[in-house]
Design a protein around this motif. Structure first.
Motif, mmCIF file in Angstrom:
data_model
loop_
_atom_site.group_PDB
_atom_site.id
_atom_site.type_symbol
_atom_site.label_atom_id
_atom_site.label_comp_id
_atom_site.label_asym_id
_atom_site.label_seq_id
_atom_site.Cartn_x
_atom_site.Cartn_y
_atom_site.Cartn_z
ATOM 1 N N SER A 118 10.099 18.541 20.951
ATOM 2 C CA SER A 118 11.110 19.211 20.141
ATOM 3 C C SER A 118 12.515 18.824 20.629
ATOM 4 O O SER A 118 13.398 18.472 19.838
ATOM 5 C CB SER A 118 10.870 20.726 20.237
ATOM 6 O OG SER A 118 11.915 21.463 19.687
ATOM 7 N N LEU A 119 12.699 18.856 21.942
ATOM 8 C CA LEU A 119 13.973 18.419 22.543
ATOM 9 C C LEU A 119 14.292 16.972 22.182
ATOM 10 O O LEU A 119 15.416 16.654 21.799
ATOM 11 C CB LEU A 119 13.886 18.518 24.075
ATOM 12 C CG LEU A 119 14.303 19.834 24.710
ATOM 13 C CD1 LEU A 119 13.879 19.848 26.177
ATOM 14 C CD2 LEU A 119 15.821 20.009 24.617
ATOM 15 N N PHE A 125 13.263 15.156 19.622
ATOM 16 C CA PHE A 125 13.622 15.088 18.201
ATOM 17 C C PHE A 125 15.108 15.375 18.019
ATOM 18 O O PHE A 125 15.840 14.652 17.361
ATOM 19 C CB PHE A 125 12.855 16.159 17.403
ATOM 20 C CG PHE A 125 11.658 15.651 16.677
ATOM 21 C CD1 PHE A 125 11.772 14.755 15.636
ATOM 22 C CD2 PHE A 125 10.383 16.106 17.028
ATOM 23 C CE1 PHE A 125 10.652 14.306 14.957
ATOM 24 C CE2 PHE A 125 9.249 15.656 16.363
ATOM 25 C CZ PHE A 125 9.396 14.746 15.321
ATOM 26 N N MET A 126 15.529 16.488 18.622
ATOM 27 C CA MET A 126 16.911 16.922 18.416
ATOM 28 C C MET A 126 17.891 15.989 19.093
ATOM 29 O O MET A 126 18.974 15.741 18.576
ATOM 30 C CB MET A 126 17.070 18.363 18.894
ATOM 31 C CG MET A 126 16.337 19.331 17.973
ATOM 32 S SD MET A 126 16.648 21.047 18.401
ATOM 33 C CE MET A 126 15.271 21.374 19.465
ATOM 34 N N GLN A 127 17.496 15.449 20.254
ATOM 35 C CA GLN A 127 18.391 14.498 20.923
ATOM 36 C C GLN A 127 18.582 13.246 20.074
ATOM 37 O O GLN A 127 19.686 12.714 19.985
ATOM 38 C CB GLN A 127 17.847 14.147 22.315
ATOM 39 C CG GLN A 127 18.184 15.243 23.336
ATOM 40 C CD GLN A 127 17.248 15.273 24.524
ATOM 41 O OE1 GLN A 127 16.238 14.573 24.550
ATOM 42 N NE2 GLN A 127 17.553 16.122 25.497
ATOM 43 N N ARG A 128 17.502 12.802 19.417
ATOM 44 C CA ARG A 128 17.637 11.643 18.516
ATOM 45 C C ARG A 128 18.572 11.987 17.351
ATOM 46 O O ARG A 128 19.405 11.182 16.945
ATOM 47 C CB ARG A 128 16.278 11.211 17.979
ATOM 48 C CG ARG A 128 15.497 10.342 18.972
ATOM 49 C CD ARG A 128 14.014 10.267 18.610
ATOM 50 N NE ARG A 128 13.778 9.740 17.272
ATOM 51 C CZ ARG A 128 12.644 9.939 16.567
ATOM 52 N NH1 ARG A 128 11.674 10.673 17.074
ATOM 53 N NH2 ARG A 128 12.514 9.423 15.376
ATOM 54 N N ALA A 129 18.426 13.184 16.824
ATOM 55 C CA ALA A 129 19.266 13.594 15.693
ATOM 56 C C ALA A 129 20.734 13.734 16.104
ATOM 57 O O ALA A 129 21.646 13.502 15.311
ATOM 58 C CB ALA A 129 18.754 14.908 15.099
ATOM 59 N N ASN A 130 20.952 14.088 17.374
ATOM 60 C CA ASN A 130 22.323 14.254 17.880
ATOM 61 C C ASN A 130 23.179 12.995 17.723
ATOM 62 O O ASN A 130 24.404 13.075 17.700
ATOM 63 C CB ASN A 130 22.302 14.619 19.375
ATOM 64 C CG ASN A 130 22.120 16.105 19.647
ATOM 65 O OD1 ASN A 130 22.005 16.518 20.785
ATOM 66 N ND2 ASN A 130 22.104 16.956 18.615
ATOM 67 N N VAL A 131 22.505 11.833 17.634
ATOM 68 C CA VAL A 131 23.249 10.570 17.469
ATOM 69 C C VAL A 131 24.159 10.634 16.238
ATOM 70 O O VAL A 131 25.187 9.961 16.163
ATOM 71 C CB VAL A 131 22.255 9.383 17.368
ATOM 72 C CG1 VAL A 131 22.952 8.086 16.999
ATOM 73 C CG2 VAL A 131 21.498 9.230 18.683
ATOM 74 N N ILE A 132 23.799 11.476 15.289
ATOM 75 C CA ILE A 132 24.601 11.616 14.066
ATOM 76 C C ILE A 132 26.029 12.063 14.383
ATOM 77 O O ILE A 132 26.943 11.862 13.587
ATOM 78 C CB ILE A 132 23.906 12.599 13.082
ATOM 79 C CG1 ILE A 132 24.303 12.300 11.633
ATOM 80 C CG2 ILE A 132 24.182 14.047 13.427
ATOM 81 C CD1 ILE A 132 23.649 11.118 11.041
ATOM 82 N N ARG A 133 26.243 12.639 15.545
ATOM 83 C CA ARG A 133 27.595 13.090 15.929
ATOM 84 C C ARG A 133 28.618 11.950 15.854
ATOM 85 O O ARG A 133 29.712 12.132 15.324
ATOM 86 C CB ARG A 133 27.550 13.681 17.349
ATOM 87 C CG ARG A 133 28.881 14.196 17.861
ATOM 88 C CD ARG A 133 28.735 14.791 19.262
ATOM 89 N NE ARG A 133 28.177 16.133 19.238
ATOM 90 C CZ ARG A 133 28.901 17.254 19.132
ATOM 91 N NH1 ARG A 133 30.215 17.184 19.036
ATOM 92 N NH2 ARG A 133 28.316 18.425 19.121
ATOM 93 N N ARG A 134 28.224 10.792 16.367
ATOM 94 C CA ARG A 134 29.141 9.635 16.342
ATOM 95 C C ARG A 134 29.559 9.297 14.915
ATOM 96 O O ARG A 134 30.702 8.994 14.641
ATOM 97 C CB ARG A 134 28.448 8.393 16.919
ATOM 98 C CG ARG A 134 28.327 8.378 18.412
ATOM 99 C CD ARG A 134 28.275 6.929 18.916
ATOM 100 N NE ARG A 134 27.155 6.170 18.387
ATOM 101 C CZ ARG A 134 25.960 6.126 18.966
ATOM 102 N NH1 ARG A 134 25.736 6.796 20.075
ATOM 103 N NH2 ARG A 134 24.997 5.396 18.443
ATOM 104 N N VAL A 135 28.560 9.314 14.017
ATOM 105 C CA VAL A 135 28.825 8.949 12.627
ATOM 106 C C VAL A 135 29.738 9.990 11.984
ATOM 107 O O VAL A 135 30.707 9.670 11.303
ATOM 108 C CB VAL A 135 27.496 8.871 11.848
ATOM 109 C CG1 VAL A 135 27.752 8.534 10.404
ATOM 110 C CG2 VAL A 135 26.559 7.865 12.495
ATOM 111 N N LEU A 136 29.426 11.259 12.249
ATOM 112 C CA LEU A 136 30.186 12.337 11.608
ATOM 113 C C LEU A 136 31.629 12.364 12.091
ATOM 114 O O LEU A 136 32.538 12.659 11.324
ATOM 115 C CB LEU A 136 29.526 13.682 11.894
ATOM 116 C CG LEU A 136 28.189 13.869 11.198
ATOM 117 C CD1 LEU A 136 27.588 15.204 11.574
ATOM 118 C CD2 LEU A 136 28.351 13.770 9.684
#
Lengths: 285, 285
Positions: A265-266, A268-279
């Motif tokens: 679960s951790l 998964f979320m760490q991979r999704a966190n990469v979206i921060r750079r894009v945002l």
């Protein structure tokens, strides 16, 4: 120069307001199925006058289609049939495949420019239009080689002058990317809204317990069904695949939660966190 | 009065900043696993000094637990074992069932108040804390009858004084509602971020084509995995059901799109549009 806006809503209205600021002597004609929208558009200063579609087409240098994508695809061939030689037709639709296909091989195809501004809000109608919507945002033009050079030049000049950055791609590339970065977000928000409304029959309970995080995630569920139903339909192959991918991730996440697998679960979320750079890039834009 | 903040992140730090404004002579002690967070919290004026957990517990009138929910549930029984009689323990965790259960029947249960502020952002750490996070937001207190009256009075006074509106419910009601109006939004955003990152290997492409709509919907995917993994785990029964409901709606939507059933697609979105009324309330708050 006479510019007609066919469909004076959020996008058509915002385009007109931005162009008017740069070209105050251009004349704007509005065409809208709703007489009330026409009145509001004049009162707001979006267009100078309301005319019938036929009248507008006969006199315009530029005809901007800012109506739902199914209406664009339906209207475009017959519009090109009778458009004066001097005129350019521009569409702002959120899908490009079926629209470009509808005029593929048309004798006047070169007078048409297929465009899509990467901008919008969850609101609609002339009241929602505002001058700042498009400046600073990106714009995609599809099949540029199929537009004649003066039509392309006019469209590009207006978009650049109002501060947009132009990208070029095929309609197929456009529709595939947009399914993921735009259409899917809308469906995820609509479904989230439905899920919560279904469970929480008492709207006051949602109101009392939801925070700004819920509000942000579900915001697009306020969007216009009349605008979005045809987009999902026209881009259904890509949207369906994007939805299948999304559902697959949700099912994986659910399984991880059911199995109490906190480590995965951790991850998964760490991979999704990469979206921060894009945002951070998008928000700075 | 001495108040200890255990975990000086977004929530603990924002609580301290808001309370300090109303009670400038209260003394604030910070306890944090990270020495750097401790330094930052002092530099920012969130707390007056950093102490060890044991030192803080021994001297405090109020001990505020603002750490991940699994750490709260683990720590709470032993904390209550040795908490001085005069002190109140307050937690700000996003789940309430397991936390309340961990101290059910504890001889000092009455010194504990179980609370959850309906507020947050996608950022974490003392740098993310700000005085305005909590004022104007709602707060839920669970099992109020199990807290002694002076502990409850102190917690309620502080929350009201910083401008929060208090609601009361059971831990079971809290966890069920929150699964839908908060936890599900986070999972939908994490999964959306993953889906788009997986498809669009080129982050620049997402950046070029995404609009503010995508940015808003996926914002919560920036949230802290360390905070959220234990929340999903502790509330897994409700979260799993909420996810199952959400996936069901997405599958229905996908089927409607695959079947080109534009009428049902419109109906789905019109039902979801009802969320507008709820959101207007939240945004005005």
């Amino acid at each position: 120069m006479i510019i007609s806006i066919i469909g004076i809503g959020l996008l058509g209205g915002s385009f007109a307001l931005a162009v008017r600021e740069k070209y105050p002597r251009a004349q704007f004609i509005g065409v809208d199925a709703s007489p009330v929208h026409g009145q509001l558009a004049i009162a707001k200063g979006i267009v100078d006058e309301i005319r019938t579609f036929d009248e507008a087409v006969a006199v315009s240098d530029l005809i901007v289609l800012a109506i739902p994508v199914n209406a664009i695809a339906d209207l475009l061939p017959s519009l090109l049939d009778r458009v004066p030689d001097k005129a350019t037709v521009l569409d702002l639709g959120s899908t490009k495949g079926l629209i470009c296909q509808a005029v593929e091989g048309h004798p006047k195809r070169a007078q048409f420019v297929a465009a899509h501004p990467m901008a919008g809000t969850e609101n609609s109608g002339p009241g929602a239009a505002f001058r700042e919507l498009l400046p600073g945002k990106n714009l995609i033009i599809c099949d540029r080689d199929k537009s004649r050079s003066d039509s392309l030049k006019l469209a590009e000049a207006l978009f650049r002058d109002i501060g947009m950055k132009i990208f070029y791609m095929t309609p197929q590339e456009h529709d595939l990317h947009l399914a993921y970065v735009s259409h899917l977000s809308h469906i995820s928000a609509f479904a989230l809204g439905l899920t919560v409304l279904e469970k929480e029959k008492d709207e006051q309970a949602i109101f009392d317990m939801a925070s700004t995080g819920f509000s942000s995630t579900v915001r697009l569920a306020k969007s216009s069904p009349q605008m979005w139903a045809p987009i999902f339909d026209q881009n259904r192959t890509n949207v369906s695949q994007a939805l299948a991918d999304y559902i697959e991730f949700l099912q994986q996440f659910k399984q991880v939660i059911d199995q109490q697998d906190v480590t995965t679960s951790l991850e998964f979320m760490q991979r999704a966190n990469v979206i921060r750079r894009v945002l951070e890039g998008i928000e700075k834009r």
